[in-house]
Scaffold this motif. Structure first.
Motif, mmCIF file in Angstrom:
data_model
loop_
_atom_site.group_PDB
_atom_site.id
_atom_site.type_symbol
_atom_site.label_atom_id
_atom_site.label_comp_id
_atom_site.label_asym_id
_atom_site.label_seq_id
_atom_site.Cartn_x
_atom_site.Cartn_y
_atom_site.Cartn_z
ATOM 1 N N GLU A 90 112.523 49.008 87.159
ATOM 2 C CA GLU A 90 112.174 49.635 88.428
ATOM 3 C C GLU A 90 111.157 50.754 88.196
ATOM 4 O O GLU A 90 111.251 51.493 87.217
ATOM 5 C CB GLU A 90 113.423 50.225 89.107
ATOM 6 N N ARG A 91 110.224 50.911 89.131
ATOM 7 C CA ARG A 91 109.147 51.888 88.916
ATOM 8 C C ARG A 91 109.674 53.312 88.783
ATOM 9 O O ARG A 91 109.075 54.128 88.078
ATOM 10 C CB ARG A 91 108.117 51.797 90.048
ATOM 11 N N THR A 131 104.300 47.851 90.998
ATOM 12 C CA THR A 131 104.623 46.443 91.222
ATOM 13 C C THR A 131 104.599 45.670 89.908
ATOM 14 O O THR A 131 105.450 44.806 89.649
ATOM 15 C CB THR A 131 103.623 45.819 92.215
ATOM 16 N N TYR A 132 103.623 46.000 89.074
ATOM 17 C CA TYR A 132 103.518 45.329 87.762
ATOM 18 C C TYR A 132 104.796 45.517 86.946
ATOM 19 O O TYR A 132 105.371 44.543 86.438
ATOM 20 C CB TYR A 132 102.309 45.869 86.986
ATOM 21 N N GLU A 188 98.429 40.082 85.699
ATOM 22 C CA GLU A 188 99.717 39.824 85.062
ATOM 23 C C GLU A 188 100.826 39.653 86.092
ATOM 24 O O GLU A 188 101.722 38.833 85.923
ATOM 25 C CB GLU A 188 100.068 40.961 84.102
ATOM 26 N N THR A 189 100.748 40.427 87.166
ATOM 27 C CA THR A 189 101.747 40.301 88.228
ATOM 28 C C THR A 189 101.678 38.918 88.869
ATOM 29 O O THR A 189 102.704 38.312 89.195
ATOM 30 C CB THR A 189 101.534 41.393 89.292
ATOM 31 N N ALA A 190 100.450 38.406 89.017
ATOM 32 C CA ALA A 190 100.260 37.102 89.658
ATOM 33 C C ALA A 190 100.460 35.939 88.691
ATOM 34 O O ALA A 190 100.578 34.785 89.127
ATOM 35 C CB ALA A 190 98.860 37.031 90.268
ATOM 36 N N GLN A 194 104.483 58.809 85.958
ATOM 37 C CA GLN A 194 103.978 59.027 87.313
ATOM 38 C C GLN A 194 102.976 57.963 87.753
ATOM 39 O O GLN A 194 102.836 57.690 88.942
ATOM 40 C CB GLN A 194 103.341 60.414 87.412
ATOM 41 N N VAL A 195 102.282 57.348 86.810
ATOM 42 C CA VAL A 195 101.330 56.298 87.175
ATOM 43 C C VAL A 195 102.061 55.165 87.890
ATOM 44 O O VAL A 195 101.567 54.618 88.882
ATOM 45 C CB VAL A 195 100.609 55.771 85.916
ATOM 46 N N MET A 196 103.252 54.822 87.403
ATOM 47 C CA MET A 196 104.005 53.713 88.013
ATOM 48 C C MET A 196 104.570 54.110 89.376
ATOM 49 O O MET A 196 104.702 53.276 90.264
ATOM 50 C CB MET A 196 105.139 53.276 87.082
ATOM 51 N N ILE A 197 104.879 55.384 89.526
ATOM 52 C CA ILE A 197 105.443 55.856 90.800
ATOM 53 C C ILE A 197 104.357 56.038 91.851
ATOM 54 O O ILE A 197 104.528 55.663 93.015
ATOM 55 C CB ILE A 197 106.209 57.175 90.584
ATOM 56 N N GLN A 198 103.213 56.569 91.442
ATOM 57 C CA GLN A 198 102.184 56.954 92.411
ATOM 58 C C GLN A 198 101.128 55.885 92.664
ATOM 59 O O GLN A 198 100.421 55.949 93.667
ATOM 60 C CB GLN A 198 101.496 58.244 91.944
#
Length: 593
Positions: A158-159, A149-150, A297-299, A139-143
Motif C-alpha cells: 500500500e502506498r 498506483t505502481y 510496469e503498472t500496465a 513521500q513520492v508514493m504518497i504524493q
C-alpha cells in the motif's frame, strides 16, 4: 535510552559520491550528542586513498570513521548469487550489513545525499521489537499518484505503507534470524523491479514488518514537506534534487552551510559550476522516463503482482539450475550436466537397431515421427519454441556428402530447432538426420519424451563395449551413406546458457574417420515477450549455420581432429561475440586472473 550504547552508522558510496558523504557526516557530527560514541562505516569497493584519508581525519573523541571494502564479501556470496552484477550499485550494500557485522543488534543506514540536523543517537534508540526496519513513509508514493498506483499494483504494498530506504534503522538480529539477505537474493533472481529497484525489494520483504518512525527523520525534498521545517532531523535530497547540480534547489542552504566547512567544498562548487544545461535537461528526461516506466510496469500483464496471481513467478528449480550453472562455470566444470539425468542402465547390443533395419523398428520410427511432428507443431503454435531466423541455410544446401552437425546444447528442445533448420534445407529430401544421445535418455527416460528418445533416429551411446562397437560401425554407415549426424560436442546441457563451452573431440573423430565435414551450427537466443510456465521469458532462437569444416588431407588423423575442433570453437566464439556484443570470458578465467 541506553546512553552507553555505541551507535553504528553506515554509508555506502563510490569515489565520485564520497565527497557528499563527507558533508552529510559533518552535519551529523555537528548535531550529535557529546555523551555518545558513534561508529561510522563507509561501505565501498573503490574509494581512493586520498578521500579515505580526508574522511578518517574527521574522527574525534565521539566519532570513529572506518572504510569497509565489500569486494571480498561479494566474492564470498557468489555461490548464492550468480547475478552478482546487480551489486555494482552501492545502494545494494545496505543488505549486507547484518551479515557482515554480526556484532551489531541494529544499525543505521543513511544515504549520502542527506543533511543530518538531529542526533542520530535518538534515532538509533527507538525500540524496533520484531520489525525488520525502522523507517519513514516514502513521500513520492504518497504524493504522486502514478508511483502510488505502481507500488500497490506491481509491488503489492500500500502506498501509505511504503518506506524510503535512504534512511533506515536495520534490526540486524531480525535480518539474520529471518534470512532477509537470502530472501533478497532469491527475489532478485525471480523478478526484476525496474522503478525503485532495491527499495522495491526491501519493501516487499519487510511488508508489515516496519516500525514507523516520525517523519522528521527522513524529510524528502519533494512536493509538500512531510513535517514543519523547524522539526527536520534528516533532510534528504532525493532523485534529481541535488544542491550541487542546481542553484535553485529547495532547502539548499542547509547543504551549503555544512559543505563550506569541509575540505571538499571547492570540489563540490566545481561540480555545480560545471554542471551544464544539457545535463539538467537529461535529469528532466530521466524523471519523465521513470514516471513512464512506472506507468508501463503498472500496465504490464507480466508485472510482479500479476505473475504472483497467475502462479507464474520464476520456479525455484530453474533458479537452482541457474545457480548451479554459475558455480560450474566458476569451477570450470563445463562438461558436467547441471540437471539430473535419468538413471542409466547398460544398453545391450541386442536392444538397439541403430540403422532401423528391422520392420518393427521402421514402424515404430514412422509412427513416432508422426507424433513428434504434431508435438513440434503445437509447441511452435503455442510459442513454447520460437525460431526467429535461420541464417546460412545455403551452407547446409551446399553439402554433397554426409556430415557431422555440431550444435550448442542448452535446452531439451534445441534438437527440434536443428530439425527445423534441416527441414528448410533442400538436403531434407536427400539425407536423413540422426542424433547422438546419452545412454540413460534411451534406456530410462519415461513417458512421451522417452518414446521420442528411442524412436526418432537416435544414436544412444553406451557403457557396454560391444554396443559401442555397434554404435561406431553404424555411425560409419550413416556418414558414408551421405546422411547427417547431430552431435553435441560440449557434452553437457546447460539450460539457456548462451556461451559456447569447450568442445570434446568425439564429433570431430567421427568426421575425420569418415572423411566428411563438420557443419557448425550455433544457436543464439534472446528474451521474447512471452513468459513460460516456469516464470522465465521464452527464448527466441536464431540458428546460425556456418560453412562446413573439411578434414585437411595434409594433416594426420590426430592433427585433423584437434584442428577441426579448434576451428569449430573459433567459429562459435566469433558468432557469440558478434551477436551479443561482448567478449567471451568465463568466470573461471576471471578468478584465475
Amino acid at each position: 535510552m541506553n546512553e552507553q550504547k555505541k551507535v553504528p552508522v553506515f554509508y555506502a558510496c563510490d569515489d565520485n559520491f564520497v565527497k557528499y558523504t563527507m558533508v552529510s557526516l559533518h552535519s551529523m557530527m555537528e548535531n550529535a550528542s557529546k555523551d555518545r560514541q558513534y561508529e561510522i562505516h563507509i561501505l565501498h569497493t573503490d574509494i581512493s586513498e586520498r578521500m579515505q584519508k580526508l574522511l578518517k581525519e574527521m574522527s574525534n573523541e565521539n566519532f570513529t570513521v572506518q572504510f569497509d571494502n565489500v569486494t571480498d564479501y561479494l566474492k564470498s556470496i557468489r555461490n548464492k548469487l550468480p547475478l552478482r552484477d546487480y551489486y555494482s550499485k552501492t545502494t545494494y550494500f545496505r543488505l549486507f550489513i547484518a551479515e557482515m557485522f554480526p556484532e551489531y543488534e541494529k544499525a543505521i543506514y543513511i544515504d549520502s545525499d542527506t543533511i543530518v540536523l538531529g542526533d542520530v543517537a535518538e534515532l538509533y534508540d527507538y525500540e524496533l521489537g520484531d520489525s525488520y526496519v525502522g523507517a519513514c513513509n516514502e513521500q513520492v508514493m504518497i504524493q504522486e499518484d502514478v508511483y502510488g498506483t505502481y507500488v500497490e499494483q506491481v509491488v503489492g504494498v500500500e502506498r501509505n505503507n511504503y518506506f524510503n530506504a535512504g534512511m533506515i534503522v536495520i534490526n540486524c538480529e531480525q535480518f539474520r534470524k529471518n534470512h532477509v539477505l537470502e530472501q533478497f537474493m532469491e527475489l532478485l533472481q525471480m523478478y526484476n523491479f525496474v522503478v525503485t529497484q532495491d527499495e522495491d525489494y526491501l519493501n516487499l520483504i519487510c511488508h508489515n514488518k516496519v516500525c514507523w518512525l516520525p517523519q522528521k527523520w527522513n524529510v524528502e525534498v519533494f512536493g509538500t514537506l512531510a513535517c514543519p521545517e523547524n522539526e527536520i532531523c534528516v533532510l534528504h535530497y532525493i532523485m534529481v534534487s541535488k544542491p550541487w547540480h542546481y542553484r535553485d534547489c529547495r532547502m539548499q542552504d542547509y547543504f551549503w552551510r555544512y559543505a563550506k566547512e569541509t575540505p571538499v567544498y571547492d570540489e563540490i562548487m566545481e561540480v555545480l559550476d560545471s554542471y551544464t544545461d544539457e545535463e539538467r535537461k537529461r535529469d528532466a528526461e530521466s524523471c519523465d522516463r521513470l514516471l513512464q516506466t512506472a506507468k508501463d510496469e503498472t500496465a504490464n500483464e507480466n508485472n510482479y503482482m500479476n505473475l504472483v496471481r497467475a502462479g507464474k513467478l520464476k520456479s525455484r528449480d530453474r533458479l537452482e539450475v541457474l545457480e548451479k550453472i554459475a558455480r560450474y562455470e566458476r569451477e570450470g566444470r563445463f562438461s558436467e550436466d547441471v540437471e539430473e539425468d535419468p538413471p542409466t542402465r547398460e544398453l545391450k547390443p541386442n536392444e538397439i537397431d541403430y540403422l532401423r533395419k528391422k520392420l518393427k523398428s521402421k514402424i515404430k520410427t514412422k509412427l513416432t515421427y508422426k507424433v513428434a511432428r504434431g508435438f513440434l507443431n503445437r509447441i511452435i503454435e503455442n510459442k513454447q519454441l520460437i525460431i526467429k531466423d535461420v541464417i546460412g541455410i545455403e551452407n547446409m544446401d551446399a553439402l554433397n556428402s554426409g556430415a557431422v552437425i555440431t550444435c550448442n546444447h542448452f535446452n531439451a528442445f534445441d534438437s527440434f530447432a536443428v530439425q527445423i533448420a534441416y527441414e528448410k534445407s533442400k538436403q531434407c529430401k536427400k539425407r536423413r538426420l540422426y542424433r547422438v544421445i546419452r545412454e540413460g535418455n534411451y534406456t530410462n527416460f519415461p513417458g512421451f519424451y522417452g518414446m521420442l528418445m528411442r524412436n526418432c533416429y537416435t544414436f544412444p551411446l553406451s557403457s557396454n563395449k560391444d554396443t559401442m562397437k555397434k554404435f561406431m560401425k553404424s555411425m560409419d554407415t550413416v556418414l558414408q551413406h551421405g546422411d547427417f549426424m547431430l552431435v553435441y560436442p560440449e557434452q553437457s546441457m546447460w539450460w539457456n546458457y548462451r556461451k559456447p563451452k569447450p568442445l570434446k573431440k568425439g564429433a570431430f573423430t567421427f568426421a575425420v574417420q569418415n572423411n566428411v565435414p563438420v557443419l557448425p551450427i550455433f544457436i543464439t537466443m534472446q528474451d521474447s515477450d512471452i513468459i513460460g510456465d516456469d516464470g522465465f521469458y521464452v527464448q527466441e532462437y536464431i540458428i546460425h549455420i556456418e560453412k562446413p569444416i573439411y578434414p585437411d588431407p595434409s594433416k594426420s588423423r590426430a592433427e585433423n581432429i584437434a584442428w577441426m575442433r579448434d576451428e569449430n570453437y573459433r567459429i562459435w566464439k566469433e558468432i557469440y561475440e558478434k551477436f551479443y556484443g561482448i567478449p567471451l570470458v568465463y568466470d573461471c578465467e576471471k578468478d584465475a586472473g
